[in-house]
Design an enzyme around this catalytic site. Structure first.
Site, PDB file in Angstrom:
ATOM      1  N   HIS A   1     -55.926 -39.625  10.251  1.00  0.00           N
ATOM      2  CA  HIS A   1     -56.694 -38.889   9.104  1.00  0.00           C
ATOM      3  C   HIS A   1     -58.075 -38.516   9.643  1.00  0.00           C
ATOM      4  O   HIS A   1     -59.036 -38.964  10.168  1.00  0.00           O
ATOM      5  CB  HIS A   1     -57.034 -39.956   7.808  1.00  0.00           C
TER       6      HIS A   1
ATOM      7  N   ASP B   1     -61.479 -36.306   8.742  1.00  0.00           N
ATOM      8  CA  ASP B   1     -62.273 -35.873   7.761  1.00  0.00           C
ATOM      9  C   ASP B   1     -63.127 -34.592   8.143  1.00  0.00           C
ATOM     10  O   ASP B   1     -63.822 -34.671   9.106  1.00  0.00           O
ATOM     11  CB  ASP B   1     -63.386 -37.024   7.257  1.00  0.00           C
TER      12      ASP B   1
ATOM     13  N   ASP C   1     -56.781 -40.323   0.918  1.00  0.00           N
ATOM     14  CA  ASP C   1     -58.326 -40.773   0.945  1.00  0.00           C
ATOM     15  C   ASP C   1     -58.956 -39.924  -0.241  1.00  0.00           C
ATOM     16  O   ASP C   1     -60.197 -40.300  -0.346  1.00  0.00           O
ATOM     17  CB  ASP C   1     -58.903 -40.039   2.184  1.00  0.00           C
TER      18      ASP C   1
END
Length: 526
Positions: A193, A195, A307
């Site tokens: 993941h 961001d 998320d």
């Protein structure tokens, strides 16, 4: 709504009182305009009479200018008279409207910033609405879903009882022979993941970590066709794409075509679902999908939202309209996860509350545990699952908070380690209706160095080889993508991707507000 309190009546009556106030306001307004006009005229005449330059030069005021001034005064008087007539007409019109409406005159409220606030109109409009304007109003009155989130919220106590190894859940048991006739299928899905801006800026993340993740992905996936990887954030991928050569781009297309690399959701970012306007949510989805179709020639099948802080039914609708067949969510209140796990409702068809049939249904998988990291993904006991996050091997930069580190897999320990891991897989599968279980393998900005790729894939390959070579265990384990997992579930029930699964519940509503533990509600940023 609160009931309106009765207004005390005066002897003159409220309507007369309002009329008197209106007359006073109009009179004051007209008087103010007249005073301003007279005062302006006075200043003009005074300036003419006391002009120092004219006095010093001894020049007399020409008769022609006096005549012009007289004409202007007459015009001003005429304008004042017309203004008076306009105010009188406005006054009469307001009183007439008041009589016809049967209510009190309504005045606009001035806000002080150059704007006026219109009063609420309690009178019915004179516009007719055709039934065709609201298609969902035709036909039946709507179908009741099996799970309505408002009902679920009112049902739960939100008491946060200690569940043991699974702190927010409960103890899970099973019969070892449950899978004798129908072996357990396990799909381990490597992911990272990323961001696009969090502790670091977008460019800093790309420079320090993301470019290395994607560089290693391209090399390591080609080493073994059994390896898999999924990617969500197209903003990062497009930046990396702009910095690789034609040969590497061709390799990416091959990996995507043969199913080793899957793009999930395919948005420019993994959008927030609590605050973002749906215009922005659509825009970033279009941006990512058009980029993928143009450069790689693929369109996503499955959604991956691990998320966002709570999940909106708007996003499920947008994914459905974008032709995705399935989706996954993670950040949902732990009490809801526990409730759905106990009733085997962690997978469902997500339907819009206004939908009268199943046109908006999309199959949704809800992850059951605290987080999407490795310790909270393989099963209910994070102390055990952490031992199978091989980046945490002794000597690395991160370790297991439960003080039991992972062990490299070898011939001497593979049986013990494989059975320990299988126990977690089986327990997790008991929370779902099918005998297909999804095991994410990743975390934030994982796989940013080649050593982690080797640690994870090589150790898991040894575990998989042992489990798959022992038919008495009744399990089939492999690396997989998100869509490979969903396809296996659809195949188990004999339906095409996106179709309603037999006996699976239909849910409507959303998943706000999110709390990950205790009373830690993620709502302060709303």
């Amino acid at each position: 709504m609160r009931p309106l309190r009765p207004v005390p009546r005066s002897s003159a009556g409220p309507r007369d009182t309002r009329r008197m106030k209106l007359k006073k306001q109009i009179t004051v307004c007209g008087g103010a305009i007249f005073c301003v006009a007279v005062f302006s005229l006075y200043l003009m005449l005074d300036r003419v009479q006391h002009d120092p330059e004219r006095r010093q030069s001894g020049v007399s005021f020409p008769r022609s200018q006096i005549s012009v001034l007289q004409n202007r005064i007459e015009q001003l008087e005429q304008l004042l008279e017309e203004n008076h007539q306009i105010i009188s007409h406005i006054k009469d019109s307001v009183l007439e409207l008041t009589e016809n409406a049967g209510g009190l005159p309504v005045l606009l409220a001035y806000q002080g910033n150059g704007s006026w606030t219109l009063p609420a109109d309690n009178h019915p409009t004179f516009l007719s609405v055709s039934p065709q304007d609201c298609q969902f109003a035709l036909g039946n009155k709507g179908q009741k879903t099996d799970l309505q989130m408002l009902d679920v919220y009112s049902l739960l106590k939100f008491d946060n009882l200690d569940g043991g190894a699974w702190k927010q859940g409960f103890e899970i048991t099973y019969d070892e022979h449950e899978w004798d006739s129908d072996p357990l299928q396990v799909y381990v899905v490597p992911h990272s993941h990323n961001d696009p801006g969090w502790i670091k800026t977008f460019d800093k993340y790309y420079q320090d970590q993301t470019q290395h993740i994607l560089n290693n992905m391209l090399l390591k996936l080609q080493e073994d066709p059994k390896r898999r990887f999924i990617w969500a954030e197209i903003s990062f991928f497009s930046k990396w794409w702009d910095n690789i050569d034609i040969q590497k781009r061709s390799a990416v297309r091959r990996l995507a075509a043969n199913g080793q690399l899957e793009f999930v959701t395919g948005g420019w970012v993994m959008t927030d679902e609590a605050n973002s306007h749906y215009f922005a949510m659509i825009d970033q989805l279009i941006e990512g999908h058009q980029w993928m179709e143009k450069n790689i020639g693929v369109i996503p099948k499955s959604g991956w939202a691990i998320d966002p802080f709570g999940h909106s039914s708007t996003m499920s609708y947008l994914l459905k309209r974008a032709n995705l067949t399935s989706m996954l969510i993670q950040r949902v209140h732990y009490s809801i996860k526990k409730h759905f796990a106990s009733t085997k409702n962690l997978e469902f068809m997500w339907r819009q509350t206004w939908d009268t049939d199943s046109n908006t249904d999309i199959f949704c998988h809800l992850m059951p545990f605290y987080s999407y990291d490795v310790p909270h993904s393989c099963g209910p006991d994070p102390k055990i699952c952490c031992q199978f996050d091989f980046r945490r091997l002794p000597g690395g930069r991160i370790n297991c908070p439960w003080k039991v580190p992972p062990k490299s897999i070898n011939d001497a320990n593979v049986e013990e380690r494989a059975n320990l891991l299988l126990d977690q897989y089986r327990k997790k599968s008991k929370l779902y209706r099918s005998k297909v279980v999804l095991i994410p393998l990743g975390d934030d900005f994982r796989y940013d160095n080649s050593l982690e790729w080797d640690q994870q894939f090589q150790n898991y390959a040894k575990l998989f080889d042992y489990l798959n070579s022992h038919p008495e265990l009744h399990v089939q384990v492999q690396f997989g993508t998100l869509s490979e997992y969903f396809d296996a579930v659809y195949k188990k029930y004999g339906v095409s991707p996106g179709s309603k699964l037999p006996s699976y519940p239909v849910l409507s509503g959303d998943f706000f507000t999110y709390a990950d533990r205790e009373d830690h509600y993620w709502s302060g940023y709303f």
